[in-house]
Design a protein around this motif. Structure first.
Motif, PDB file in Angstrom:
ATOM      1  N   VAL A 253     -35.032 119.602 -11.832  1.00 65.43           N
ATOM      2  CA  VAL A 253     -33.584 119.453 -11.708  1.00 65.43           C
ATOM      3  C   VAL A 253     -32.922 120.708 -12.261  1.00 65.43           C
ATOM      4  CG1 VAL A 253     -31.582 118.027 -12.227  1.00 65.43           C
ATOM      5  CG2 VAL A 253     -33.859 116.970 -12.063  1.00 65.43           C
ATOM      6  N   LYS A 254     -32.307 121.465 -11.391  1.00 69.71           N
ATOM      7  CA  LYS A 254     -31.638 122.694 -11.805  1.00 69.71           C
ATOM      8  C   LYS A 254     -30.166 122.390 -12.047  1.00 69.71           C
ATOM      9  CE  LYS A 254     -30.666 127.446 -10.711  1.00 69.71           C
ATOM     10  NZ  LYS A 254     -30.869 128.571  -9.793  1.00 69.71           N
ATOM     11  N   ILE A 255     -29.697 122.755 -13.235  1.00 72.55           N
ATOM     12  CA  ILE A 255     -28.339 122.388 -13.668  1.00 72.55           C
ATOM     13  C   ILE A 255     -27.591 123.650 -14.069  1.00 72.55           C
ATOM     14  CG2 ILE A 255     -27.005 120.967 -15.252  1.00 72.55           C
ATOM     15  CD1 ILE A 255     -29.716 119.406 -15.720  1.00 72.55           C
ATOM     16  N   GLN A 256     -26.465 123.874 -13.420  1.00 70.33           N
ATOM     17  CA  GLN A 256     -25.663 125.062 -13.720  1.00 70.33           C
ATOM     18  C   GLN A 256     -24.892 124.873 -15.029  1.00 70.33           C
ATOM     19  OE1 GLN A 256     -21.919 127.308 -11.588  1.00 70.33           O
ATOM     20  NE2 GLN A 256     -23.618 126.649 -10.282  1.00 70.33           N
ATOM     21  N   ARG A 257     -24.834 125.930 -15.808  1.00 67.52           N
ATOM     22  CA  ARG A 257     -24.085 125.880 -17.058  1.00 67.52           C
ATOM     23  C   ARG A 257     -22.591 125.713 -16.765  1.00 67.52           C
ATOM     24  NH1 ARG A 257     -26.877 128.225 -21.536  1.00 67.52           N
ATOM     25  NH2 ARG A 257     -28.919 129.047 -20.934  1.00 67.52           N
ATOM     26  N   PRO A 258     -21.906 124.793 -17.418  1.00 70.62           N
ATOM     27  CA  PRO A 258     -20.460 124.650 -17.200  1.00 70.62           C
ATOM     28  C   PRO A 258     -19.716 125.934 -17.553  1.00 70.62           C
ATOM     29  CG  PRO A 258     -21.339 122.758 -18.381  1.00 70.62           C
ATOM     30  CD  PRO A 258     -22.422 123.775 -18.350  1.00 70.62           C
ATOM     31  N   ASP A 301     -22.676 134.489  -4.994  1.00 73.59           N
ATOM     32  CA  ASP A 301     -23.427 133.515  -4.196  1.00 73.59           C
ATOM     33  C   ASP A 301     -24.323 132.621  -5.044  1.00 73.59           C
ATOM     34  OD1 ASP A 301     -22.325 134.461  -1.878  1.00 73.59           O
ATOM     35  OD2 ASP A 301     -23.976 135.814  -1.407  1.00 73.59           O
ATOM     36  N   GLU A 302     -24.690 133.084  -6.242  1.00 75.21           N
ATOM     37  CA  GLU A 302     -25.674 132.366  -7.039  1.00 75.21           C
ATOM     38  C   GLU A 302     -25.136 131.062  -7.641  1.00 75.21           C
ATOM     39  OE1 GLU A 302     -28.263 134.389  -9.710  1.00 75.21           O
ATOM     40  OE2 GLU A 302     -27.856 136.340  -8.809  1.00 75.21           O
ATOM     41  N   PHE A 303     -23.842 130.839  -7.561  1.00 72.52           N
ATOM     42  CA  PHE A 303     -23.260 129.658  -8.181  1.00 72.52           C
ATOM     43  C   PHE A 303     -23.163 128.474  -7.220  1.00 72.52           C
ATOM     44  CE2 PHE A 303     -21.399 133.385 -10.325  1.00 72.52           C
ATOM     45  CZ  PHE A 303     -21.919 133.182 -11.587  1.00 72.52           C
ATOM     46  N   ASP A 304     -23.588 128.646  -5.985  1.00 79.35           N
ATOM     47  CA  ASP A 304     -23.481 127.583  -4.988  1.00 79.35           C
ATOM     48  C   ASP A 304     -24.873 127.055  -4.652  1.00 79.35           C
ATOM     49  OD1 ASP A 304     -22.956 125.874  -2.945  1.00 79.35           O
ATOM     50  OD2 ASP A 304     -21.867 127.312  -1.697  1.00 79.35           O
ATOM     51  N   PHE A 305     -25.248 125.939  -5.253  1.00 84.89           N
ATOM     52  CA  PHE A 305     -26.583 125.386  -5.038  1.00 84.89           C
ATOM     53  C   PHE A 305     -26.726 124.692  -3.693  1.00 84.89           C
ATOM     54  CE2 PHE A 305     -27.413 124.886  -9.901  1.00 84.89           C
ATOM     55  CZ  PHE A 305     -27.388 126.267 -10.017  1.00 84.89           C
ATOM     56  N   VAL A 306     -25.604 124.365  -3.063  1.00 82.94           N
ATOM     57  CA  VAL A 306     -25.674 123.823  -1.701  1.00 82.94           C
ATOM     58  C   VAL A 306     -26.215 124.896  -0.760  1.00 82.94           C
ATOM     59  CG1 VAL A 306     -24.325 122.950   0.234  1.00 82.94           C
ATOM     60  CG2 VAL A 306     -23.802 122.187  -2.081  1.00 82.94           C
ATOM     61  N   ALA A 307     -25.674 126.098  -0.909  1.00 83.37           N
ATOM     62  CA  ALA A 307     -26.159 127.204  -0.093  1.00 83.37           C
ATOM     63  C   ALA A 307     -27.608 127.531  -0.429  1.00 83.37           C
ATOM     64  CB  ALA A 307     -25.279 128.439  -0.315  1.00 83.37           C
ATOM     65  N   GLU A 308     -27.973 127.359  -1.682  1.00 79.83           N
ATOM     66  CA  GLU A 308     -29.355 127.597  -2.081  1.00 79.83           C
ATOM     67  C   GLU A 308     -30.322 126.679  -1.348  1.00 79.83           C
ATOM     68  OE1 GLU A 308     -32.146 126.778  -5.997  1.00 79.83           O
ATOM     69  OE2 GLU A 308     -29.976 126.782  -6.176  1.00 79.83           O
ATOM     70  N   ALA A 309     -29.959 125.412  -1.270  1.00 77.79           N
ATOM     71  CA  ALA A 309     -30.832 124.447  -0.596  1.00 77.79           C
ATOM     72  C   ALA A 309     -31.042 124.840   0.860  1.00 77.79           C
ATOM     73  CB  ALA A 309     -30.228 123.046  -0.692  1.00 77.79           C
ATOM     74  N   ALA A 310     -29.971 125.291   1.504  1.00 82.21           N
ATOM     75  CA  ALA A 310     -30.089 125.727   2.900  1.00 82.21           C
ATOM     76  C   ALA A 310     -31.012 126.928   3.013  1.00 82.21           C
ATOM     77  CB  ALA A 310     -28.699 126.056   3.451  1.00 82.21           C
ATOM     78  N   ALA A 311     -30.889 127.856   2.058  1.00 80.36           N
ATOM     79  CA  ALA A 311     -31.728 129.051   2.081  1.00 80.36           C
ATOM     80  C   ALA A 311     -33.198 128.714   1.866  1.00 80.36           C
ATOM     81  CB  ALA A 311     -31.251 130.039   1.015  1.00 80.36           C
ATOM     82  N   MET A 312     -33.472 127.792   0.954  1.00 84.07           N
ATOM     83  CA  MET A 312     -34.852 127.387   0.690  1.00 84.07           C
ATOM     84  C   MET A 312     -35.497 126.809   1.943  1.00 84.07           C
ATOM     85  SD  MET A 312     -34.112 125.596  -2.994  1.00 84.07           S
ATOM     86  CE  MET A 312     -35.742 124.967  -3.311  1.00 84.07           C
ATOM     87  N   ARG A 346     -23.461 122.367  -8.089  1.00 88.02           N
ATOM     88  CA  ARG A 346     -23.905 122.786  -9.418  1.00 88.02           C
ATOM     89  C   ARG A 346     -25.184 122.104  -9.889  1.00 88.02           C
ATOM     90  NH1 ARG A 346     -18.346 122.214  -9.665  1.00 88.02           N
ATOM     91  NH2 ARG A 346     -17.216 124.188  -9.806  1.00 88.02           N
ATOM     92  N   VAL A 347     -25.746 121.215  -9.089  1.00 89.87           N
ATOM     93  CA  VAL A 347     -27.017 120.576  -9.446  1.00 89.87           C
ATOM     94  C   VAL A 347     -27.901 120.538  -8.212  1.00 89.87           C
ATOM     95  CG1 VAL A 347     -28.152 118.467 -10.236  1.00 89.87           C
ATOM     96  CG2 VAL A 347     -25.985 119.162 -11.265  1.00 89.87           C
ATOM     97  N   LEU A 348     -29.165 120.876  -8.406  1.00 86.81           N
ATOM     98  CA  LEU A 348     -30.120 120.881  -7.299  1.00 86.81           C
ATOM     99  C   LEU A 348     -31.417 120.232  -7.755  1.00 86.81           C
ATOM    100  CD1 LEU A 348     -31.253 121.782  -4.553  1.00 86.81           C
ATOM    101  CD2 LEU A 348     -31.677 124.023  -5.564  1.00 86.81           C
ATOM    102  N   VAL A 349     -31.821 119.165  -7.069  1.00 85.80           N
ATOM    103  CA  VAL A 349     -33.090 118.496  -7.344  1.00 85.80           C
ATOM    104  C   VAL A 349     -34.079 118.935  -6.273  1.00 85.80           C
ATOM    105  CG1 VAL A 349     -34.262 116.282  -7.652  1.00 85.80           C
ATOM    106  CG2 VAL A 349     -31.853 116.534  -8.321  1.00 85.80           C
ATOM    107  N   MET A 350     -35.244 119.390  -6.710  1.00 81.03           N
ATOM    108  CA  MET A 350     -36.213 119.981  -5.780  1.00 81.03           C
ATOM    109  C   MET A 350     -37.636 119.719  -6.240  1.00 81.03           C
ATOM    110  SD  MET A 350     -35.237 123.845  -6.905  1.00 81.03           S
ATOM    111  CE  MET A 350     -34.433 123.982  -8.500  1.00 81.03           C
ATOM    112  N   ASP A 351     -38.576 120.168  -5.426  1.00 79.87           N
ATOM    113  CA  ASP A 351     -39.988 120.003  -5.741  1.00 79.87           C
ATOM    114  C   ASP A 351     -40.316 120.628  -7.096  1.00 79.87           C
ATOM    115  OD1 ASP A 351     -40.396 118.811  -3.298  1.00 79.87           O
ATOM    116  OD2 ASP A 351     -41.047 120.654  -2.312  1.00 79.87           O
ATOM    117  N   TYR A 352     -41.228 119.974  -7.796  1.00 79.34           N
ATOM    118  CA  TYR A 352     -41.675 120.470  -9.103  1.00 79.34           C
ATOM    119  C   TYR A 352     -42.989 121.220  -8.916  1.00 79.34           C
ATOM    120  CZ  TYR A 352     -43.597 120.247 -13.864  1.00 79.34           C
ATOM    121  OH  TYR A 352     -44.148 120.554 -15.081  1.00 79.34           O
ATOM    122  N   LEU A 353     -43.030 122.460  -9.350  1.00 81.70           N
ATOM    123  CA  LEU A 353     -44.235 123.267  -9.273  1.00 81.70           C
ATOM    124  C   LEU A 353     -44.768 123.489 -10.677  1.00 81.70           C
ATOM    125  CD1 LEU A 353     -43.193 126.013  -6.676  1.00 81.70           C
ATOM    126  CD2 LEU A 353     -44.067 123.701  -6.275  1.00 81.70           C
TER     127      LEU A 353
END
Length: 632
Positions: A253-258, A301-312, A346-353
């Protein structure tokens, strides 16, 4: 020479290491004059302005209404009352930003001045007092200065944190470029950077992800309070999903700092303001103002985890398909995937490696009784080199969309022996025209008759200029071709024009650059990472030759068996599965089974097997090299 090197080091520290370059060794790449951190057993972040609709990932919209990036998260959320009342950090004010800038420069400038002082002292002693300063005495002076400077810089960054932490991460990740004192003093900034409390992390997740009426336990049956890793933008926690969300399943669970966005963007704004008046100062090697302008765009761009999910998802799809057959395959690198329904800005849940970053791989090998310089480590190094080459070649040339922030903290050595690529904080889409020209460069480099053939050099140089490379007015005729060879062919022994291969050498072809296109800056980060790895492994490695087959398919799609990605196993063959497709699938399956079996062998047998494989690969590499020279 020592002063020139060390002053460059401190300037790099003061100006965030030219952000887009030094992190992976492309020192002056950003924009020459006239042009994130790791974790421990986790996955990272990605970002680009892309719609989640393109990937089919369902995205939470809880944070879309009242908060923008500058304000951060400022409440407990409408979905559910937080178990513990948590106070969110306020956004950074203009006064805060100025105070941070003043504190940084009050420490950074004396460090720079102290190097000038050492240089002046040596000049006076040798030129005016007639003393003879031995190399050992000179080295001692610089070593003592490195100790003082690195300690002072580490103290300042520890106090300020924010964007300045990236300076430390950049320097610490480049042991081949910076003095040992600096890389050691700043190595602590790569992992577990001042994590926010578990209560605050849970509060952010609650606000961002939970639906009305849901409790935290409705989503996660387990949530580790200690983060796996903590960086300047966000931190990552291990958790286990509930059955409601497809569990039990381990996730990260990736959590952005407030409020971190306002702080980091404010830091860059300060650096831009300080760098702008220095644009025409000839003593500085780069136009740092332009560098920070580009960094500002990338960091935003690094503050938008929605865009991150699309990129992944997009990168996974690009490397998870055999380009020759169109069949789905296991990617050469393990890439995390977002969990549908659990993604917000601001929160992204993803696979755990489960594993450790490459930056800590040597330490982990020693713990397991594996010789970091032994055959097993060498075999893994070759596997890593091949995997990175394949993935970045297929992304950069195949689609033009690629992970733009590769460094040892973002490459994971997994517990099962595979390699993972994490932290998609920066991605890049290069234009179709530049991608085609880059493909031509690869083919021209791979097909050249020799390293000094005039016709080849002219062709390669013209293509480099077509990409947008601009040279100094007095640059040698071979400069453009030398830059291309330096960047994409680590196997070359001598660069044309008498240029040196060392990137910090005064005679490096990079010094001839007046302007460098940003598309190539980010491509260069990938190539320099791979080049540095091949150098440490002692393996002559030409990216141009390795990427040439992909480049030829880009230039002539009909040369691909199925006409390109997505054609599928049935394209053009009446729906029949061809024998070669079956062989490719069986070969991939067999390699995986063999790898699993090898890991189960006793340590002595495993080491012996690795030694035999390495020797065989080295013999083949020598033979290929000799064959290539004979053809020339």
């Amino acid at each position: 020479m020592m002063f020139q090197f060390t002053s460059t080091v401190v300037l790099a520290a003061a100006f965030v290491g030219v952000g887009v370059g030094f992190v992976d060794g492309f020192a002056p790449t950003a924009i020459p004059r006239s042009a994130r951190g790791g974790g421990g057993g986790l996955v990272g972040a990605a970002s680009m302005t892309a719609s989640a609709d393109a990937t089919g990932t369902f995205v939470r919209g809880a944070s879309d209404g009242g908060n923008d990036g500058d304000e951060g998260v400022d409440g407990a959320g409408a979905a559910v009352e937080a178990e513990v009342e948590v106070e969110f950090p306020p956004a950074s004010s203009p006064v805060d930003r100025l105070q941070r800038a003043a504190k940084f420069w009050s420490s950074a400038l004396p460090i720079v001045a102290s190097y000038y002082g050492i240089s002046g002292e040596l000049l006076v002693r040798e030129k005016f007092l007639g003393e003879t300063v031995t190399d050992a005495q000179r080295q001692q002076l610089w070593d003592e200065q490195h100790e003082r400077g690195s300690a002072q810089l580490a103290s300042t960054i520890t106090s300020l944190k924010g964007f300045y932490v990236k300076t430390a991460q950049i320097i610490a990740s480049r042991q081949d470029l910076f003095p040992e004192q600096y890389t050691e003093a700043l190595s602590g900034f790569t992992d577990n950077l001042d994590p926010m409390t578990a209560e605050l992390a849970r509060a952010v997740v609650t606000k961002e992800l939970l639906n009305r009426g849901e409790t935290f336990e409705d989503v996660f049956t387990e949530f580790d309070e200690a983060p796996l890793g903590s960086a300047s933008v966000a931190q990552v926690h291990r958790a286990v999903l509930s059955e409601k969300y497809g569990g039990p399943r381990e996730v990260a669970v990736k959590i952005q700092r407030p409020s971190i966005e306002s702080k980091l963007m404010g830091d860059i704004a300060n650096l831009k303001a300080l760098a702008k008046p220095l644009r025409e100062v000839e003593a500085l090697p780069l136009d740092y103002y332009t560098v920070f302008v580009e960094l500002e765009k990338q960091l935003g761009d690094e503050f938008d985890f929605v865009a991150e999910a699309a990129a992944m998802d997009r990168i996974y799809d690009s490397v998870g398909r055999d380009p020759a057959t169109g069949l789905r395959i296991e990617p050469p690198l393990v890439l995390p995937r977002p969990v549908p329904g659990l993604v917000s800005k601001r929160v992204l849940v993803m696979d755990y490696l489960q594993g450790v970053p490459l930056s800590r791989a040597r330490e982990e090998m020693e713990k397991k009784g594996i010789d970091p310089d032994g055959p097993e480590a060498k075999l893994f190094g070759r596997k890593l080199l091949r995997a990175l080459t394949d993935v970045f070649g297929r992304c950069i040339l195949g689609t033009g969309f690629f992970h733009a922030d590769p460094h040892p903290g973002n490459i994971f050595v997994l517990d099962d022996g595979r390699v993972g690529l994490i932290d998609f904080g920066q991605v890049k889409q290069i234009s179709g025209r530049n991608r085609e020209t880059l493909a031509k460069v690869m083919v021209a480099l791979a097909d050249r008759v020799g390293d000094d053939d005039p016709d080849d050099l002219a062709t390669i140089g013209d293509l480099a200029l077509e990409l947008g490379v601009e040279l100094n007015d007095d640059a040698k005729d071979e400069a453009a071709a030398a830059v291309a060879m330096w960047l994409f062919d680590a196997s070359v022994e001598t660069l044309p024009g008498g240029y040196d291969k060392g990137e910090l050498s005064p005679n490096s072809p990079v010094k001839e650059l007046q302007s460098f296109p940003q598309d190539l800056v980010l491509v260069g980060r990938s190539s320099i990472l791979i080049k540095g790895l091949s150098s440490r492994l002692g393996i002559p490695w030409s990216l141009a030759k390795e990427w040439a087959p992909i480049a030829r398919e880009v230039l002539d799609p009909s040369s691909a068996v199925n006409g390109g990605e997505g054609a599928g196993a049935t394209a053009g063959d009446g729906g029949r599965v061809r024998f070669r497709d079956v062989v490719v699938t069986l070969r991939s399956w067999g390699a995986g089974r063999a790898s699993v079996a090898a890991r189960r062998l006793p340590a002595p047998l495993r080491s012996r097997l690795a030694s035999l494989i390495v020797k065989r690969q080295e013999r083949k590499a020598r033979k290929d090299s000799l064959d290539g020279k004979e053809q020339q």
